[in-house]
Write an enzyme that holds these catalytic residues in place. Structure first.
Site, PDB file in Angstrom:
ATOM      1  N   GLU A 186     -16.427  -5.684   6.907  1.00  0.00           N
ATOM      2  CA  GLU A 186     -15.264  -6.536   6.620  1.00  0.00           C
ATOM      3  C   GLU A 186     -15.650  -7.975   6.939  1.00  0.00           C
ATOM      4  OE1 GLU A 186     -11.375  -5.194   8.013  1.00  0.00           O
ATOM      5  OE2 GLU A 186     -10.935  -7.259   8.634  1.00  0.00           O
ATOM      6  N   TYR A 226       0.848  -1.201   0.000  1.00  0.00           N
ATOM      7  CA  TYR A 226       0.000   0.000   0.000  1.00  0.00           C
ATOM      8  C   TYR A 226       0.877   1.242   0.000  1.00  0.00           C
ATOM      9  CZ  TYR A 226      -4.413  -2.400   1.431  1.00  0.00           C
ATOM     10  OH  TYR A 226      -5.536  -3.166   1.503  1.00  0.00           O
TER      11      TYR A 226
HETATM   12  C1  LIG Z   1      -9.347  -4.624   5.351  1.00  0.00           C
HETATM   13  C2  LIG Z   1      -8.019  -4.587   5.252  1.00  0.00           C
HETATM   14  O1  LIG Z   1      -7.132  -4.783   6.251  1.00  0.00           O
HETATM   15  C3  LIG Z   1      -7.520  -5.229   7.526  1.00  0.00           C
HETATM   16  C4  LIG Z   1      -6.314  -5.148   8.383  1.00  0.00           C
HETATM   17  C5  LIG Z   1      -5.455  -6.215   8.512  1.00  0.00           C
HETATM   18  C6  LIG Z   1      -4.195  -6.101   9.308  1.00  0.00           C
HETATM   19  O2  LIG Z   1      -3.689  -4.987   9.442  1.00  0.00           O
HETATM   20  O3  LIG Z   1      -3.707  -7.132   9.811  1.00  0.00           O
HETATM   21  C7  LIG Z   1      -5.747  -7.454   7.925  1.00  0.00           C
HETATM   22  C8  LIG Z   1      -6.919  -7.624   7.253  1.00  0.00           C
HETATM   23  C9  LIG Z   1      -8.020  -6.670   7.487  1.00  0.00           C
HETATM   24  O4  LIG Z   1      -8.572  -7.000   8.730  1.00  0.00           O
HETATM   25  C10 LIG Z   1      -7.378  -4.290   3.946  1.00  0.00           C
HETATM   26  O5  LIG Z   1      -6.346  -3.607   3.956  1.00  0.00           O
HETATM   27  O6  LIG Z   1      -7.899  -4.758   2.918  1.00  0.00           O
END
Ligand SMILES: C=C(O[C@@H]1C=C(C(=O)O)C=C[C@H]1O)C(=O)O
Length: 343
Positions: free
Chosen positions: A337, A212
């Site tokens: 989510e 990201y």
């Molecule tokens: C929803 C997202 O991320 C969230 C955050 C995460 C983490 O930081 O461990 C892992 C998956 C999701 O719970 C995403 O970035 O798509």
């Protein structure tokens, strides 16, 4: 759809879980299998303990109108539990479950780094060298720390530093969840296993989270979209699906529209678990949405709970274990989510 061979014992089968609700009988729901650990998605927010010799995590996830579940992790092998400083764990010779809690203290990054590194050192010492699946339940996840930095971004810095310092030993980042909880502090629990059976997957529709761009925070989130675990004994692999939301590329799509966010989330999971995506990662088999079980759905706003329940009932229909929680998601514009396990 994976091919399974009925009658073949799955003695090195992947750890899986059952949701035991208030009033349900744990023995019945887990078919008398050995318990590797329990995670109460309830009203806790207290440090995990060893209970009956295995970890008991007590997370504050159940608000009004949400579910309260005991997520019971089971295995077919004999289990031994233990404690190491603030970490409680259990192992069955193939798999390892470990839990701890980080109390809030102004900022998270240094504590998170230290706790992750201590957890990696413990699993490594006990011979479990591959991460399978991690959960981070973060109080006030999109709220500010004592420096005005968002708690999630602050958490991501410490976690990324721990993965960086272990990059020579821990091969890949596993499937994970980073989600809000209802009390300050972070409840962390994870699964690891012996080496050689794990493959981490990305989603063709989404930028890998660890890539990201910097506008989402100084350190990108350290996780894969899913982790595939091969099983012995003739059964197909198990796929642990990370928390997944309405993100395409790296952009949140359909802000403010919970129905569309549900649809994109489910389409993301469908692409992730599909035979095409497994093939792309050099793995055989593959799954459909109807293969999902142990589904947890996180809904930011209480007024959307009914709509999200109805949407999931339409698409996921017969899934036995599904639970809904009313908690914040890691970006303020994400309304929903979902995660689960395909087998
Ligand atoms: C929803 C997202 O991320 C969230 C955050 C995460 C983490 O930081 O461990 C892992 C998956 C999701 O719970 C995403 O970035 O798509």
């Amino acid at each position: 759809m994976t091919i399974t061979h009925p009658g073949v014992p799955t003695r090195t089968g992947a750890p899986t879980c059952r949701f035991v609700r208030p009033g349900e009988n744990e023995e019945e729901r887990t078919e008398g299998r050995n318990v590797l650990g329990r995670v109460i998605y309830g009203h806790g927010g207290r440090a995990p303990v060893l209970h009956g010799g295995v970890p008991l995590v007590r997370a504050a996830m159940a608000g009004e109108g949400a579910d309260r579940i005991n997520e019971v992790w089971v295995t077919d092998r004999p289990v031994r539990g233990g404690r190491d400083g603030g970490l409680v764990y259990a192992e069955d010779g193939e798999h390892f479950l470990c839990a701890t809690r980080i109390e809030p203290d102004g900022t998270y990054r240094d504590t998170v780094r230290g706790v992750y590194e201590a957890a990696f050192a413990l699993m490594w010492r006990l011979g479990y060298t591959e991460l399978l699946r991690m959960w981070n339940l973060v109080g006030a996840i999109t709220g500010p720390n004592s420096e005005g930095v968002e708690n999630y971004r602050d958490f991501c810095v410490g976690r990324a530093q721990a993965f960086e310092s272990w990059s020579g030993r821990i091969a890949g980042m596993p499937a994970a969840t980073g989600i809000g909880s209802l009390r300050p502090g972070i409840d962390l629990y994870f699964l690891a296993c012996r080496s050689g059976r794990v493959r981490h997957l990305e989603n063709p529709l989404q930028t890998p989270a660890h890539r990201y761009p910097a506008r989402y925070g100084p350190k990108a989130p350290s996780f894969a979209r899913a982790t595939l675990l091969e099983q012995d004994g003739g059964t197909g692999p198990v796929l642990y699906v990370s928390g997944t939301a309405s993100i395409l590329g790296d952009d949140t799509v359909h802000p403010g529209d919970v129905e569309r966010q549900c649809a994109v989330t489910l389409a993301n999971i469908e692409a992730l678990v599909s035979p095409e995506n497994l093939r792309r990662h050099g793995a055989a088999g593959g799954f459909a949405l109807t293969d999902l079980d142990c589904v947890k759905v996180y809904v930011r706003d209480a007024e959307h709970l009914d709509a999200v329940r109805a949407h999931c009932a339409r698409v996921l229909g017969g899934v036995r274990d599904i639970a809904f929680f009313n908690v914040d998601v890691c970006r303020p514009d994400l309304l929903v989510e979902m995660e689960g396990i395909c087998r």
